[in-house]
Scaffold this active site. Structure first.
Site, mmCIF file in Angstrom:
data_model
loop_
_atom_site.group_PDB
_atom_site.id
_atom_site.type_symbol
_atom_site.label_atom_id
_atom_site.label_comp_id
_atom_site.label_asym_id
_atom_site.label_seq_id
_atom_site.Cartn_x
_atom_site.Cartn_y
_atom_site.Cartn_z
ATOM 1 N N CYS A 177 6.744 -0.204 21.237
ATOM 2 C CA CYS A 177 5.374 -0.682 21.473
ATOM 3 C C CYS A 177 5.322 -1.981 22.280
ATOM 4 O O CYS A 177 4.296 -2.316 22.863
ATOM 5 C CB CYS A 177 4.660 -0.885 20.146
ATOM 6 S SG CYS A 177 4.461 0.658 19.238
ATOM 7 N N HIS A 190 -1.373 -5.897 21.070
ATOM 8 C CA HIS A 190 -0.970 -4.506 20.857
ATOM 9 C C HIS A 190 -1.953 -3.876 19.871
ATOM 10 O O HIS A 190 -2.308 -4.481 18.862
ATOM 11 C CB HIS A 190 0.454 -4.475 20.304
ATOM 12 C CG HIS A 190 0.884 -3.109 19.877
ATOM 13 N ND1 HIS A 190 0.666 -1.994 20.647
ATOM 14 C CD2 HIS A 190 1.511 -2.676 18.739
ATOM 15 C CE1 HIS A 190 1.149 -0.933 20.017
ATOM 16 N NE2 HIS A 190 1.658 -1.322 18.865
ATOM 17 N N ASN A 248 -2.989 3.892 18.540
ATOM 18 C CA ASN A 248 -1.816 3.145 18.987
ATOM 19 C C ASN A 248 -1.118 3.952 20.091
ATOM 20 O O ASN A 248 -0.563 5.014 19.822
ATOM 21 C CB ASN A 248 -0.888 2.944 17.780
ATOM 22 C CG ASN A 248 0.356 2.142 18.114
ATOM 23 O OD1 ASN A 248 0.695 1.958 19.284
ATOM 24 N ND2 ASN A 248 1.048 1.683 17.089
HETATM 25 O O1 UT7 Z 1 3.007 -0.096 16.674
HETATM 26 C C1 UT7 Z 1 4.215 -0.291 16.030
HETATM 27 C C2 UT7 Z 1 4.050 -1.178 14.878
HETATM 28 N N1 UT7 Z 1 3.353 -0.494 13.828
HETATM 29 C C3 UT7 Z 1 2.512 -1.154 13.078
HETATM 30 O O2 UT7 Z 1 2.290 -2.293 13.323
HETATM 31 C C4 UT7 Z 1 1.918 -0.437 11.920
HETATM 32 C C5 UT7 Z 1 1.953 -1.320 10.724
HETATM 33 N N2 UT7 Z 1 1.446 -0.709 9.512
HETATM 34 C C6 UT7 Z 1 0.154 -0.342 9.342
HETATM 35 O O3 UT7 Z 1 -0.648 -0.418 10.239
HETATM 36 C C7 UT7 Z 1 -0.279 0.096 7.964
HETATM 37 O O4 UT7 Z 1 0.744 -0.169 7.054
HETATM 38 C C8 UT7 Z 1 -0.671 1.591 7.878
HETATM 39 C C9 UT7 Z 1 -1.980 1.824 8.595
HETATM 40 C C10 UT7 Z 1 0.414 2.455 8.498
HETATM 41 C C11 UT7 Z 1 -0.856 1.994 6.411
HETATM 42 O O5 UT7 Z 1 -1.827 1.170 5.807
HETATM 43 P P1 UT7 Z 1 -1.506 0.450 4.408
HETATM 44 O O6 UT7 Z 1 -2.717 -0.253 4.002
HETATM 45 O O7 UT7 Z 1 -0.261 -0.343 4.584
HETATM 46 O O8 UT7 Z 1 -1.311 1.680 3.477
HETATM 47 P P2 UT7 Z 1 -0.017 2.059 2.610
HETATM 48 O O9 UT7 Z 1 1.065 2.581 3.471
HETATM 49 O O10 UT7 Z 1 0.274 0.947 1.669
HETATM 50 O O11 UT7 Z 1 -0.617 3.265 1.774
HETATM 51 C C12 UT7 Z 1 -1.687 3.085 0.841
HETATM 52 C C13 UT7 Z 1 -2.028 4.447 0.264
HETATM 53 C C14 UT7 Z 1 -0.811 5.206 -0.206
HETATM 54 O O12 UT7 Z 1 -1.164 5.925 -1.384
HETATM 55 P P3 UT7 Z 1 -0.753 5.357 -2.825
HETATM 56 O O13 UT7 Z 1 0.741 5.241 -2.823
HETATM 57 O O14 UT7 Z 1 -1.432 4.024 -2.947
HETATM 58 O O15 UT7 Z 1 -1.285 6.394 -3.750
HETATM 59 C C15 UT7 Z 1 -0.548 6.194 0.894
HETATM 60 O O16 UT7 Z 1 0.108 7.351 0.471
HETATM 61 O O17 UT7 Z 1 -2.642 5.254 1.278
HETATM 62 C C16 UT7 Z 1 -1.941 6.500 1.355
HETATM 63 N N3 UT7 Z 1 -2.034 6.975 2.731
HETATM 64 C C17 UT7 Z 1 -3.071 7.662 3.210
HETATM 65 N N4 UT7 Z 1 -4.225 8.061 2.618
HETATM 66 C C18 UT7 Z 1 -5.094 8.735 3.397
HETATM 67 C C19 UT7 Z 1 -1.125 6.795 3.735
HETATM 68 N N5 UT7 Z 1 -1.573 7.385 4.861
HETATM 69 C C20 UT7 Z 1 -2.782 7.931 4.558
HETATM 70 C C21 UT7 Z 1 -3.729 8.631 5.307
HETATM 71 N N6 UT7 Z 1 -4.867 9.008 4.683
HETATM 72 N N7 UT7 Z 1 -3.563 8.922 6.601
#
Ligand code: UT7
Length: 330
Positions: A123, A257, A287
């Site tokens: 990225c 980004h 992204n």
């Molecule tokens: O470009 C390269 C660099 N990349 C980044 O900078 C990305 C960095 N990370 C992020 O942007 C975020 O971490 C995400 C958007 C990927 C995820 O958001 P988050 O607030 O960190 O969510 P999480 O991974 O902690 O997941 C929270 C919950 C989980 O469920 P439980 O374990 O709390 O029951 C996930 O399983 O959300 C669940 N979840 C979803 N729910 C609905 C994960 N993906 C989804 C989804 N829809 N698409």
């Protein structure tokens, strides 16, 4: 240690003479994703800020999109491909391992016998490519350099993986850097930390192993990536400004980004910069990896927000980890 440009003995500078971008016509909305995986429009909007994304069709690729963005950047610069001395292309999702996507773009632009090569920094690729291009210009080795960021990361996401498929879109952005007697690019700052490889990456699908081919999808431990991204970007923007004894108040635009609205917000907050001074495209693009920063840059130039003479801070963070910034007087 980072790689930085020292401004003290400089007589030749690199300026952005033109920019362009390309987004595929096909879109994929959050509502459509709700039909494919266990997710909701509200989860995607609230956790990321993304509403829709553009997806390359079967006849579109890193090369076709990069070529289109390049043509638009050359037009904006008032230059032809024959004026170029070098092509540097940032991508990690080209169809072929080699020839490089840059060589294919060179051919599509109808030029030959100038160097063309790819840079792989996920990225952050565009910032890394910009940093390389700038060095060729300030050393006097090149007068006009085409820099492209183009990626089709949607193709690397496993179709049933809700953790990744909601995040990524496809697209390309490009800039022409030209030699000038005043700045230009004030500095670039690039960093890498390979110890984080297990948090974000994609295995090469061309491995001679059927099992591996099945698993050759993009993987991301989102929460952990998020944490490091916020941390590294905060010190990156602070270091970039302090390198110039500048304050955030002297910035006109932050062009980040486009990975996650909450990461962008945290960086803007660290700078004390209102969101009105932050260029955001992620609601419409998702992204787009190496294309994300140059798409946002060109978008705000074309809609008239970014004006000549203004000061821009570009930043990116991604797989590697690799992250970087460019401070630019446009
Ligand atoms: O470009 C390269 C660099 N990349 C980044 O900078 C990305 C960095 N990370 C992020 O942007 C975020 O971490 C995400 C958007 C990927 C995820 O958001 P988050 O607030 O960190 O969510 P999480 O991974 O902690 O997941 C929270 C919950 C989980 O469920 P439980 O374990 O709390 O029951 C996930 O399983 O959300 C669940 N979840 C979803 N729910 C609905 C994960 N993906 C989804 C989804 N829809 N698409």
């Amino acid at each position: 240690m980072s790689v930085r440009q020292t401004a003290t003995v400089q007589t030749c500078y690199a300026r952005l003479s033109g920019t362009g971008h390309f987004l595929p016509a096909t879109t994929l909305t959050n509502a459509e994703l709700e039909q494919r995986v266990d997710t909701t429009d509200s989860w995607i909007r609230e956790r990321t800020g993304i509403q829709t994304r553009h997806i390359a069709s079967t006849d579109e690729s890193v090369v076709t999109m990069g070529t289109e963005a390049a043509k638009r950047a050359l037009d904006a610069a008032g230059l032809g491909a024959a004026d170029l001395d070098l092509i540097v292309m940032a991508t990690t999702s080209a169809d072929r391992a080699f020839p490089s996507a840059a060589c294919e773009v060179q051919h599509a632009l109808g030029v030959t016998d100038i160097p063309a090569f790819d840079v792989a920094a996920a990225c952050s690729g565009f910032i890394f490519a910009l940093s390389v291009a700038e060095k060729y210009i300030i050393s006097g080795a090149a007068k006009h350099v085409l820099v492209i960021g183009s990626d089709t990361l949607s193709r690397l996401c496993r179709p049933d993986d809700r953790n990744t498929i909601v995040l990524f879109g496809d697209g390309a952005g490009a800039a022409v850097l030209s030699a000038a007697d005043s700045p230009g690019i004030l500095s670039t700052h690039i960093y890498s930390a390979g110890e984080f490889a297990s948090l974000l990456g994609a295995d090469h699908p061309n491995r001679d192993d059927e099992a591996l081919q099945q698993e050759a999808w993009l993987y991301m431990r989102g929460r952990e990536v998020f944490k490091v991204a916020v941390e590294k970007l905060a010190s990156l923007v602070e270091d970039t400004l302090s390198f110039h004894d500048m304050t955030a108040q002297e910035l006109d635009w932050l062009i980040p980004h486009q990975a996650n609205f909450r990461i962008i917000q945290a960086t803007a907050k660290k700078l004390g910069l209102p969101l009105e001074q932050v260029v955001m495209t992620l609601a419409e693009t998702g992204n787009t990896s190496a294309a994300s920063v140059p798409i946002a840059l060109d978008w705000a130039i074309r809609d008239g927000r970014i004006q000549r003479g203004q000061t821009l801070l570009l930043e990116a963070f991604g797989g590697g980890f690799a992250w970087g910034s460019a401070l630019i007087r446009y």
